[in-house]
Structure formats: structure tokens, C-alpha cells
Write a protein that holds these residues in place. Structure first.
Motif, PDB file in Angstrom:
ATOM      1  N   GLN A 146       4.480   7.548  -3.669  1.00 50.01           N
ATOM      2  CA  GLN A 146       4.189   7.129  -2.311  1.00 50.01           C
ATOM      3  C   GLN A 146       3.580   5.738  -2.344  1.00 50.01           C
ATOM      4  OE1 GLN A 146       1.606  10.108  -0.763  1.00 50.01           O
ATOM      5  NE2 GLN A 146       3.159  11.715  -0.754  1.00 50.01           N
ATOM      6  N   THR A 147       3.767   5.017  -1.266  1.00 51.09           N
ATOM      7  CA  THR A 147       3.187   3.686  -1.199  1.00 51.09           C
ATOM      8  C   THR A 147       1.683   3.803  -1.003  1.00 51.09           C
ATOM      9  OG1 THR A 147       3.557   3.594   1.179  1.00 51.09           O
ATOM     10  CG2 THR A 147       5.280   2.685  -0.228  1.00 51.09           C
ATOM     11  N   VAL A 148       0.950   2.918  -1.635  1.00 55.26           N
ATOM     12  CA  VAL A 148      -0.503   2.925  -1.556  1.00 55.26           C
ATOM     13  C   VAL A 148      -0.911   1.894  -0.517  1.00 55.26           C
ATOM     14  CG1 VAL A 148      -2.620   2.538  -2.839  1.00 55.26           C
ATOM     15  CG2 VAL A 148      -0.660   3.590  -3.960  1.00 55.26           C
ATOM     16  N   GLU A 149      -1.689   2.329   0.456  1.00 60.52           N
ATOM     17  CA  GLU A 149      -2.129   1.418   1.489  1.00 60.52           C
ATOM     18  C   GLU A 149      -3.561   0.947   1.263  1.00 60.52           C
ATOM     19  OE1 GLU A 149      -1.557   3.466   5.157  1.00 60.52           O
ATOM     20  OE2 GLU A 149       0.615   3.584   4.907  1.00 60.52           O
ATOM     21  N   ARG A 150      -4.287   1.591   0.387  1.00 57.93           N
ATOM     22  CA  ARG A 150      -5.686   1.258   0.177  1.00 57.93           C
ATOM     23  C   ARG A 150      -5.916   1.035  -1.326  1.00 57.93           C
ATOM     24  NH1 ARG A 150     -10.148   1.626   3.250  1.00 57.93           N
ATOM     25  NH2 ARG A 150      -9.042   2.639   4.941  1.00 57.93           N
ATOM     26  N   ASP A 151      -6.702   0.011  -1.645  1.00 59.63           N
ATOM     27  CA  ASP A 151      -7.066  -0.279  -3.036  1.00 59.63           C
ATOM     28  C   ASP A 151      -8.039   0.798  -3.507  1.00 59.63           C
ATOM     29  OD1 ASP A 151      -7.798  -1.256  -5.459  1.00 59.63           O
ATOM     30  OD2 ASP A 151      -8.260  -3.281  -4.777  1.00 59.63           O
ATOM     31  N   PRO A 152      -7.742   1.525  -4.583  1.00 61.51           N
ATOM     32  CA  PRO A 152      -8.608   2.628  -5.002  1.00 61.51           C
ATOM     33  C   PRO A 152      -9.960   2.157  -5.550  1.00 61.51           C
ATOM     34  CG  PRO A 152      -6.842   2.327  -6.573  1.00 61.51           C
ATOM     35  CD  PRO A 152      -6.558   1.424  -5.430  1.00 61.51           C
ATOM     36  N   PHE A 153     -10.075   0.925  -5.976  1.00 66.68           N
ATOM     37  CA  PHE A 153     -11.319   0.443  -6.549  1.00 66.68           C
ATOM     38  C   PHE A 153     -12.201  -0.246  -5.508  1.00 66.68           C
ATOM     39  CE2 PHE A 153      -8.226   0.501 -10.018  1.00 66.68           C
ATOM     40  CZ  PHE A 153      -8.855   1.411 -10.853  1.00 66.68           C
ATOM     41  N   LEU A 154     -11.604  -1.045  -4.647  1.00 69.23           N
ATOM     42  CA  LEU A 154     -12.381  -1.790  -3.663  1.00 69.23           C
ATOM     43  C   LEU A 154     -12.461  -1.078  -2.322  1.00 69.23           C
ATOM     44  CD1 LEU A 154     -11.025  -5.372  -4.383  1.00 69.23           C
ATOM     45  CD2 LEU A 154     -13.134  -4.330  -5.214  1.00 69.23           C
ATOM     46  N   GLY A 155     -11.531  -0.230  -2.030  1.00 72.76           N
ATOM     47  CA  GLY A 155     -11.520   0.490  -0.772  1.00 72.76           C
ATOM     48  C   GLY A 155     -10.975  -0.338   0.379  1.00 72.76           C
ATOM     49  N   THR A 156     -10.368  -1.482   0.066  1.00 71.98           N
ATOM     50  CA  THR A 156      -9.820  -2.338   1.116  1.00 71.98           C
ATOM     51  C   THR A 156      -8.337  -2.078   1.266  1.00 71.98           C
ATOM     52  OG1 THR A 156      -9.408  -4.088  -0.485  1.00 71.98           O
ATOM     53  CG2 THR A 156     -11.525  -4.137   0.663  1.00 71.98           C
ATOM     54  N   LEU A 157      -7.801  -2.496   2.385  1.00 71.00           N
ATOM     55  CA  LEU A 157      -6.379  -2.326   2.643  1.00 71.00           C
ATOM     56  C   LEU A 157      -5.598  -3.439   1.971  1.00 71.00           C
ATOM     57  CD1 LEU A 157      -6.417  -1.398   6.433  1.00 71.00           C
ATOM     58  CD2 LEU A 157      -6.080   0.128   4.504  1.00 71.00           C
ATOM     59  N   TYR A 158      -4.429  -3.100   1.520  1.00 77.75           N
ATOM     60  CA  TYR A 158      -3.542  -4.109   0.944  1.00 77.75           C
ATOM     61  C   TYR A 158      -2.956  -4.962   2.056  1.00 77.75           C
ATOM     62  CZ  TYR A 158      -3.407  -1.936  -3.678  1.00 77.75           C
ATOM     63  OH  TYR A 158      -3.724  -1.448  -4.909  1.00 77.75           O
ATOM     64  N   VAL A 159      -2.842  -6.232   1.791  1.00 74.68           N
ATOM     65  CA  VAL A 159      -2.213  -7.136   2.745  1.00 74.68           C
ATOM     66  C   VAL A 159      -0.857  -7.505   2.165  1.00 74.68           C
ATOM     67  CG1 VAL A 159      -2.390  -9.359   3.899  1.00 74.68           C
ATOM     68  CG2 VAL A 159      -4.453  -8.024   3.454  1.00 74.68           C
ATOM     69  N   LYS A 160       0.159  -7.221   2.911  1.00 78.14           N
ATOM     70  CA  LYS A 160       1.503  -7.542   2.447  1.00 78.14           C
ATOM     71  C   LYS A 160       1.748  -9.021   2.644  1.00 78.14           C
ATOM     72  CE  LYS A 160       3.534  -3.046   3.338  1.00 78.14           C
ATOM     73  NZ  LYS A 160       4.604  -2.321   4.010  1.00 78.14           N
ATOM     74  N   LYS A 161       2.256  -9.642   1.609  1.00 74.71           N
ATOM     75  CA  LYS A 161       2.577 -11.056   1.687  1.00 74.71           C
ATOM     76  C   LYS A 161       3.965 -11.221   2.291  1.00 74.71           C
ATOM     77  CE  LYS A 161      -0.172 -12.301  -2.335  1.00 74.71           C
ATOM     78  NZ  LYS A 161      -0.173 -12.883  -3.665  1.00 74.71           N
ATOM     79  N   GLU A 162       4.044 -12.187   3.172  1.00 67.99           N
ATOM     80  CA  GLU A 162       5.340 -12.467   3.771  1.00 67.99           C
ATOM     81  C   GLU A 162       6.174 -13.283   2.805  1.00 67.99           C
ATOM     82  OE1 GLU A 162       4.967 -14.262   7.584  1.00 67.99           O
ATOM     83  OE2 GLU A 162       3.458 -12.832   8.249  1.00 67.99           O
ATOM     84  N   LYS A 163       7.423 -12.967   2.756  1.00 65.66           N
ATOM     85  CA  LYS A 163       8.330 -13.703   1.876  1.00 65.66           C
ATOM     86  C   LYS A 163       8.642 -15.046   2.508  1.00 65.66           C
ATOM     87  CE  LYS A 163      10.588  -9.722  -0.177  1.00 65.66           C
ATOM     88  NZ  LYS A 163      11.851  -9.037  -0.416  1.00 65.66           N
ATOM     89  N   LYS A 164       8.559 -16.054   1.700  1.00 65.64           N
ATOM     90  CA  LYS A 164       8.881 -17.401   2.173  1.00 65.64           C
ATOM     91  C   LYS A 164      10.386 -17.579   2.136  1.00 65.64           C
ATOM     92  CE  LYS A 164       4.609 -19.459   0.498  1.00 65.64           C
ATOM     93  NZ  LYS A 164       4.029 -20.476  -0.387  1.00 65.64           N
TER      94      LYS A 164
END
Length: 166
Positions: free
Chosen positions: A72-90
Motif C-alpha cells: 500500500q502507498t504510505v502517506e505518512r513518514d513513520p519516523f517523523l510523523g509528517t505527510l509526504y509531499v508529492k513532487k510534481e514532475k517537471k
């Protein structure tokens, strides 16, 4: 009195003979032991081999079913507890493909300079014709941009190329 020395000599002679006989017997026993050990080392007795039971039973292993899992895709960083920010493709800007140019035959032979190195000229063969070329000079559409004693950089119809010394 003549008998006593004769008897004494016989007793002494008998003593020496018994020592000799005893020593001969000891030497023969020692050599016999050595010979026995050498012969027993050369021809050892074969060991007794016990008969083994050669019956073999085969039991196949049972096949286990493979574990099923899903990623499954991970939406939260397990160590920091922050949400992942998806980078936009240039968006990649594609440059127009330039047509391949057929370069004339260019051979770099070497360079010549004056004693004070004020003027440096390069010996270049273009299409089999050997010529002296200065930097920034154009001959037959080929412009000499710069050069060293080992290579020159030339341009032809907007494309650059480095030619090594032969």
C-alpha cells in the motif's frame, strides 16, 4: 702353579664369551623388533567392515501455499510523523533534433608559433589539403575556434567538434 694361570685365563675367556653371546642375542632381538614393525607398517591388516543396512525411505516434503500480501502507498513518514509531499514532475522541453552533418575529413598535425608566442598557427589537413590556420580563421566552412598542442576545437555549420593530434 702352572695350572692356576691357565684356569684363570679360561675363566676370563669364558667371561668374555658369555658377554659376547648375550650381546649377540640382544642385538638380534632389537633387529627382529625393528623388522617386525617395518613389515607390519608395510602390510597392515585390513580392518573389519560391519555390514550396514542399506534400506532408504523417501518421504516427499509437503508443499506450503505462498503467503499473499499487498503493498500500500504510505502517506505518512513513520519516523517523523509528517505527510509526504508529492513532487510534481517537471515538463521536459525537447530540443529539436538537429540533422547530422557530414563533416569533411579534418586531420590535426600540430602547431607552430613564433619565438615570443605572439602568433600561433595550426597545421590542419582539410579534405586532404594541408593548410596553416590561425584561431578564428575560416577555411572551406570550417572555423578554428581554439587549439592546444594536443587538440583543436573546430565548428562546421553550427556544430562543434574536437580533433586530436595524430
Amino acid at each position: 702353579m702352572d695350572i692356576i694361570p691357565i684356569i684363570a685365563n679360561k675363566v676370563l675367556a669364558l667371561k668374555n664369551k658369555t658377554k659376547t653371546y648375550v650381546l649377540i642375542v640382544l642385538v638380534l632381538c632389537i633387529w627382529g623388533i625393528i623388522g617386525y614393525r617395518v613389515l607390519s607398517a608395510i602390510n597392515p591388516n585390513a580392518p573389519q567392515i560391519a555390514q550396514q543396512n542399506m534400506e532408504v525411505q523417501f518421504t516427499p516434503n509437503t508443499i506450503k501455499e505462498a503467503d499473499n500480501f499487498s503493498v500500500q502507498t504510505v502517506e505518512r513518514d513513520p519516523f517523523l510523523g509528517t505527510l509526504y509531499v508529492k513532487k510534481e514532475k517537471k515538463q521536459v522541453i525537447q530540443r529539436p533534433v538537429t540533422k547530422s552533418i557530414t563533416w569533411p575529413d579534418v586531420i590535426y598535425h600540430g602547431s607552430i608559433s613564433t619565438q615570443h608566442k605572439q602568433i600561433k598557427m595550426f597545421i590542419v589537413s582539410i579534405n586532404g589539403l594541408q593548410q596553416f590556420v590561425k584561431p578564428k580563421q575560416t577555411i572551406e566552412g570550417i572555423k578554428l575556434l581554439r587549439g592546444t598542442s594536443q587538440s583543436i576545437v573546430i565548428s562546421y555549420k553550427g556544430q562543434r567538434k574536437t580533433v586530436q593530434k595524430i
